[in-house]
Enzyme design. Structure first.
Site, PDB file in Angstrom:
ATOM      1  N   ASP A 233       4.322  -2.756  -7.497  1.00 21.58           N
ATOM      2  CA  ASP A 233       3.716  -1.611  -6.791  1.00 21.58           C
ATOM      3  C   ASP A 233       3.979  -0.302  -7.554  1.00 21.58           C
ATOM      4  O   ASP A 233       3.116   0.586  -7.589  1.00 21.58           O
ATOM      5  CB  ASP A 233       4.282  -1.496  -5.370  1.00 21.58           C
ATOM      6  CG  ASP A 233       4.005  -2.742  -4.552  1.00 21.58           C
ATOM      7  OD1 ASP A 233       2.984  -3.412  -4.816  1.00 21.58           O
ATOM      8  OD2 ASP A 233       4.814  -3.063  -3.661  1.00 21.58           O
TER       9      ASP A 233
ATOM     10  N   GLY B 159       0.829  -1.214   0.000  1.00 19.97           N
ATOM     11  CA  GLY B 159       0.000   0.000   0.000  1.00 19.97           C
ATOM     12  C   GLY B 159       0.855   1.251   0.000  1.00 19.97           C
ATOM     13  O   GLY B 159       0.687   2.149  -0.833  1.00 19.97           O
TER      14      GLY B 159
ATOM     15  N   GLY C  14       5.624  -8.076 -19.867  1.00 23.35           N
ATOM     16  CA  GLY C  14       4.757  -6.891 -19.920  1.00 23.35           C
ATOM     17  C   GLY C  14       3.499  -7.045 -19.085  1.00 23.35           C
ATOM     18  O   GLY C  14       3.551  -7.532 -17.948  1.00 23.35           O
TER      19      GLY C  14
ATOM     20  N   ALA D 210       8.732  -9.792 -17.187  1.00 23.38           N
ATOM     21  CA  ALA D 210       9.481  -9.446 -18.404  1.00 23.38           C
ATOM     22  C   ALA D 210       8.622  -9.522 -19.661  1.00 23.38           C
ATOM     23  O   ALA D 210       9.026  -9.041 -20.726  1.00 23.38           O
ATOM     24  CB  ALA D 210      10.669 -10.380 -18.535  1.00 23.38           C
TER      25      ALA D 210
HETATM   26  O1  RIB Z   1       5.624  -5.567  -3.188  1.00 22.98           O
HETATM   27  C1  RIB Z   1       6.790  -5.390  -2.411  1.00 22.98           C
HETATM   28  C2  RIB Z   1       6.427  -5.252  -0.973  1.00 22.98           C
HETATM   29  O2  RIB Z   1       5.863  -6.465  -0.522  1.00 22.98           O
HETATM   30  C3  RIB Z   1       7.580  -4.989  -0.057  1.00 22.98           C
HETATM   31  O3  RIB Z   1       7.816  -3.612   0.118  1.00 22.98           O
HETATM   32  C4  RIB Z   1       7.185  -5.694   1.223  1.00 22.98           C
HETATM   33  O4  RIB Z   1       7.012  -4.849   2.299  1.00 22.98           O
HETATM   34  C5  RIB Z   1       5.918  -6.466   0.882  1.00 22.98           C
HETATM   35  O5  RIB Z   1       4.792  -5.816   1.317  1.00 22.98           O
END
Ligand code: RIB
Length: 309
Positions: A255, A43, A228, A226
């Site tokens: 993320d 998040g 896409g 890799a």
């Molecule tokens: O997606 C990566 C994240 O997954 C890391 O930052 C770790 O904290 C876990 O939540």
């Protein structure tokens, strides 16, 4: 002060990252080259990734009453994230994530959720004013399902677009989470957990996306590393290739993609989904070329201007 356009209801974890030649086998001890501590949690990462691109963001989360929690709040402030909906609990420690990254940039992650499990639907209700006024609500699977579902339903009530990144995958996911997602976003292995379809190719991903769509979300994104990413609705499938780069550390790349997608949905809604996906892949590809999680996310000033037209 203008209200946030991207609100993230999700997790905060302090990442404890060991860089090793390879991932250890069960029962094995190996030597690492390097260790670092950074800000993570899916998040928080997505929120900071969007903020670095210029989004006005707010984070709805829980941290512990400890030094990690205090540092976390300061880090959000340093990234211009609205922290007025971050609660502090005495009942659990701030979430942590011990992470191992090998020489190929691949990782293994353990998450100890701690204070993230203190997120409740009433905490979400306290943030209703921010959620009601935003353009995009982003959720993941690292806090309680009760809080995630409350946030998605609240956004729906206020006609706010919902972007649900169902990571890590929980086979027991409440079906209402998918139904309340405008965009349900997963990677290959998460798609497999939810659909029982092994996702190795773009065709597999199209098959898995069809199954996810039948569960009631409006659209699906499956990120393919890799290879896409794929965007699917009942009437279209758009595959965008990844940028070819040599990864140093892939932690948090997904993320970076989700945070960028939230930024584009909120600030450039006139772009096609294909364009948003390409640009989000570009941001993610830059993040894998530097070590760490949030520490690898680019800022608007360091990115080509065509990404912001
Ligand atoms: O997606 C990566 C994240 O997954 C890391 O930052 C770790 O904290 C876990 O939540």
């Amino acid at each position: 002060m203008a209200s946030p356009k991207v609100v993230v209801v999700g997790s905060c974890n302090t990442d404890l990252i060991s860089y090793t030649p390879r991932l250890p086998k069960p029962g094995e001890t190996i030597n690492g080259h390097r260790f670092s501590i950074g800000f993570g949690g899916k998040g928080a990462n997505q929120c900071v990734a969007a903020a670095r691109l210029g989004a006005k963001t707010a984070m709805v989360a829980m941290v512990g009453n400890d030094s990690f929690g205090r540092d976390f709040i300061q880090n959000f402030r340093d990234n211009d994230v609205d922290v007025s909906h971050i609660g502090v609990t005495n009942e659990a420690a701030t979430g942590v994530a011990p992470i191992i990254v090998n020489d190929e940039g691949e990782n293994s992650i353990i998450v100890v959720q701690g204070a993230n499990l203190k997120m409740t639907s009433s905490k979400v209700e306290e943030a209703e004013e921010a959620i009601e006024k935003c353009s995009v609500l982003v959720c993941q699977g690292e806090i309680t399902m009760e809080a995630t579902l409350a946030a998605l339903k609240m956004a729906r009530k206020h006609n706010v677009k919902t972007l649900m990144n169902a990571a890590p995958a929980d086979a027991g996911l409440d079906p209402a989470v998918i139904k309340n997602s405008d965009i349900f976003c997963v990677n290959e292995s998460e798609a497999e957990v939810f659909t029982k379809v092994g996702v190795k190719t773009v065709q597999d991903a199209q098959h898995a996306a069809k199954i996810l769509l039948s569960k009631g979300c409006s659209s699906v994104i499956i990120t393919l590393g890799a290879a896409g990413a794929l965007y699917s609705t009942s009437s279209e499938n758009i595959h965008v290739p990844a940028y070819e780069v040599t990864p140093v550390d892939t932690t948090g790349a997904g993320d970076a993609f989700v945070g960028a997608m939230a930024y584009y949905l909120a600030y450039h809604p006139q772009l096609t989904m294909e364009e948003m996906m390409q640009r989000s892949c570009k941001v993610a590809s830059i993040s894998v070329q530097a070590p760490g999680t949030q520490s690898s996310y680019p800022t608007k000033e360091n990115l080509p201007s065509y990404l912001f037209i």
